[in-house]
Design a protein around this motif. Structure first.
Motif, PDB file in Angstrom:
ATOM      1  N   LYS A  22       0.812  -1.229   0.000  1.00  0.00           N
ATOM      2  CA  LYS A  22       0.000   0.000   0.000  1.00  0.00           C
ATOM      3  C   LYS A  22       0.837   1.267   0.000  1.00  0.00           C
ATOM      4  CE  LYS A  22      -2.317   1.246   3.768  1.00  0.00           C
ATOM      5  NZ  LYS A  22      -3.416   1.290   4.749  1.00  0.00           N
ATOM      6  N   ASP A 103       0.678   5.725   5.523  1.00  0.00           N
ATOM      7  CA  ASP A 103      -0.413   5.813   4.548  1.00  0.00           C
ATOM      8  C   ASP A 103      -1.204   7.111   4.684  1.00  0.00           C
ATOM      9  OD1 ASP A 103      -1.853   5.395   6.868  1.00  0.00           O
ATOM     10  OD2 ASP A 103      -3.011   3.687   6.113  1.00  0.00           O
ATOM     11  N   ASN A 226      -6.702   3.747   2.612  1.00  0.00           N
ATOM     12  CA  ASN A 226      -6.886   2.321   2.882  1.00  0.00           C
ATOM     13  C   ASN A 226      -7.434   1.569   1.684  1.00  0.00           C
ATOM     14  OD1 ASN A 226      -6.116   2.284   5.776  1.00  0.00           O
ATOM     15  ND2 ASN A 226      -7.811   3.733   5.899  1.00  0.00           N
TER      16      ASN A 226
HETATM   17 MG    MG Z   1      -4.863   3.125   7.641  1.00  0.00          MG
END
Ligand code: MG
Ligand code: UD1
Length: 465
Positions: A22, A103, A226
């Motif tokens: 990610k 993130d 996310n």
């Molecule tokens: Mg997160």
């Protein structure tokens, strides 16, 4: 202040449903975690530690910074477990450790700095945010007088706790010695079976350590990524911020919602950019430059007064493609690495230029290829003409002197020189150097056949013989 920085980047990012870790997903062309690292890079940290785990080698290769340390987390048992991996690398027990999620890409340096200052090596400082839709976020639990009691993760929260709109941003600053102590007492007795970093808040409260929770100035700054929807949302917010900065500096964007900058754009005065353009790497636009709709421009220096017509693709590499003053390029032109266009050069539709220098006033207006060529001033390079620069093994150069006229549909077989002022007749395949000032023609001679008749069809549609 003696500061350690920990950036958590070990999670898989299951909700991205992607093979790419990610934190490597790009926002404005740059990995999410790199945005976070760049934001904190100016802080005077003793150490910056990135926690890697899922795709660790990949992440360690792709993110960069000065004096970065990596700590591996295998397997990934939660954010608290992640920070545990950094403990052996933390310097100075009396200092502050700033912890950020990898993130959360839009965090600003000022915010990180203020959070570290709020800790000051003694308090636990949390950054929180009031969210219209806080689902997925850890909720800030407060007592009747507003004092922080702890953080409850969304999946562990009761229906009443889920009504709380104040969420934890994933950013905190803790006294380093206390952090070590709290982390050693974490357990994974919760809905996800993970070691939650957020559980240390209740421990601090129980110990009587003061907990300060400051709310972020803007929501965008602390939004986490996310899933692909959140990534796209942040991409648009970030692009809008960049567009606003450029417009405040005088750039005329015809529609800031249809503008993408994945790098750095520097500009002069009176620059105009039409809709749907993408800028990558480092791009410089001189005074009065106009960029038409739907151009993709990477690593280029475009001088004053040049006009890039719609649907043009410019792709420089470590050295930028150069477009000279007052040049006209496109529509549908392609400038590849090593293209250097002088003043008032014209490059028209479906013309490709690679590793070639065109001197002032040279023109290639239609359907042409110039590769590994040096083109003199005022050359007119005809439609459909190409430099045959590749013999299957090596590239060779073509030199075209000033004032040469190359007719339509010519092939110049490199290595070759066409002397100044020469003319190449249309349809020629030129394999020998052309002397200056002369006409070169190299094509089948035209013949006329008297009395020749075209075949005609008979009434049944069969050919007559
Ligand atoms: Mg997160
Ligand atoms: C986390 C917080 C939540 C907060 C939210 C803000 C916890 C337990 N929850 O939840 O309170 O509201 O961020 O965005 O901290 N990571 C690791 N190792 C792991 C797990 C995660 O390094 O074992 C890293 C991830 O790569 C990511 C960050 O930690 O950069 C956050 O992980 P994520 O799974 O996104 O946590 P959230 O569920 O968003």
């Amino acid at each position: 202040m003696s500061l350690n920085i920990v950036v958590m980047a070990a999670g898989k990012g299951t909700r991205m449903k992607s093979a790419l870790p990610k934190v490597l997903h790009p926002l404005a062309g740059k990995p999410l975690a790199q945005h976070v690292l760049d934001a904190v890079a100016p802080l005077p940290a003793l150490r910056t530690i990135v926690i890697t785990g899922h795709g660790a080698e990949w992440v360690e290769q792709r993110v960069h910074g000065t004096d970065l340390h990596f700590a591996r987390q295998q397997p990934q048992l939660g954010t608290g477990h992640a920070v545990q991996q950094a403990l052996p690398l933390l310097d100075d027990e009396a200092g502050t450790t700033l912890i950020l999620n990898g993130d959360t890409p839009l965090v600003r340096r000022e915010t990180a700095e203020a959070l570290a200052a709020a800790c000051g090596g003694t308090r636990l400082a949390l950054l929180t945010v009031l969210l219209a839709d806080p689902s997925g976020y850890g909720r800030i639990l407060r007592d009747a007088s507003g004092g922080v009691l702890g953080i409850r993760e969304h999946k562990d929260a009761s229906a009443a706790e889920r009504e709380i709109r104040e969420g934890y941003t994933g950013m905190m600053a803790a006294p380093t010695a206390a952090l070590r102590r709290w982390l050693s007492r974490l357990n994974n007795d919760n809905a996800q079976g993970e070691y939650y970093l957020t559980d240390i808040v209740a421990m601090a409260v129980a110990e009587g350590t003061s907990v300060v929770a400051t709310q972020a100035a803007s929501e965008a700054e602390v939004l986490g990524v996310n899933d692909p929807l959140q990534l796209a949302d942040l991409e648009r917010r970030f692009q809008r911020q960049q567009a606003d900065t450029l417009m405040r500096a005088g750039v005329r964007l015809l529609d800031p919602a249809r503008f993408d900058l994945r790098g750095v754009l520097s500009h002069g005065a009176d620059v105009q950019i039409d809709v749907g353009c993408v800028f990558e790497g480092e791009v410089q636009l001189g005074d009065g430059v106009q960029i038409g709709a739907h151009c993709v421009i990477k690593n280029a220096a475009i001088a004053a007064g040049a006009v890039i017509h719609p649907f043009t693709h410019i792709e420089g590499d470590a050295s930028p493609v150069e477009v000279g003053e007052g040049a006209l390029v496109g529509p549908f032109a392609r400038l590849r690495p090593g293209a250097q266009l002088g003043r008032e050069v014209h490059i028209g539709n479906f013309v490709e230029v690679k590793n070639s220098r065109l001197a002032a006033g040279a023109k290639a207006n239609h359907l042409a290829y110039l590769g590994d060529a040096t083109v003199g001033e005022r050359v007119n390079y005809g439609a459909g003409s190409i430099t045959a620069n590749y013999d299957g093994a090596h590239k060779h150069r073509t030199e075209i002197g000033a004032d040469v006229h190359v007719g339509s549909n010519c092939v110049l077989i490199a290595p070759i020189r066409v002397g100044a002022g020469a003319t190449v007749g249309g349809g020629s395949t030129i394999s020998k150097d052309v002397p200056a000032g002369q006409l070169a023609v190299a094509r089948g001679k035209q013949v006329h056949i008297e009395g020749w008749r075209r075949p005609v069809k008979n009434p049944k549609g069969e050919k007559k013989t």
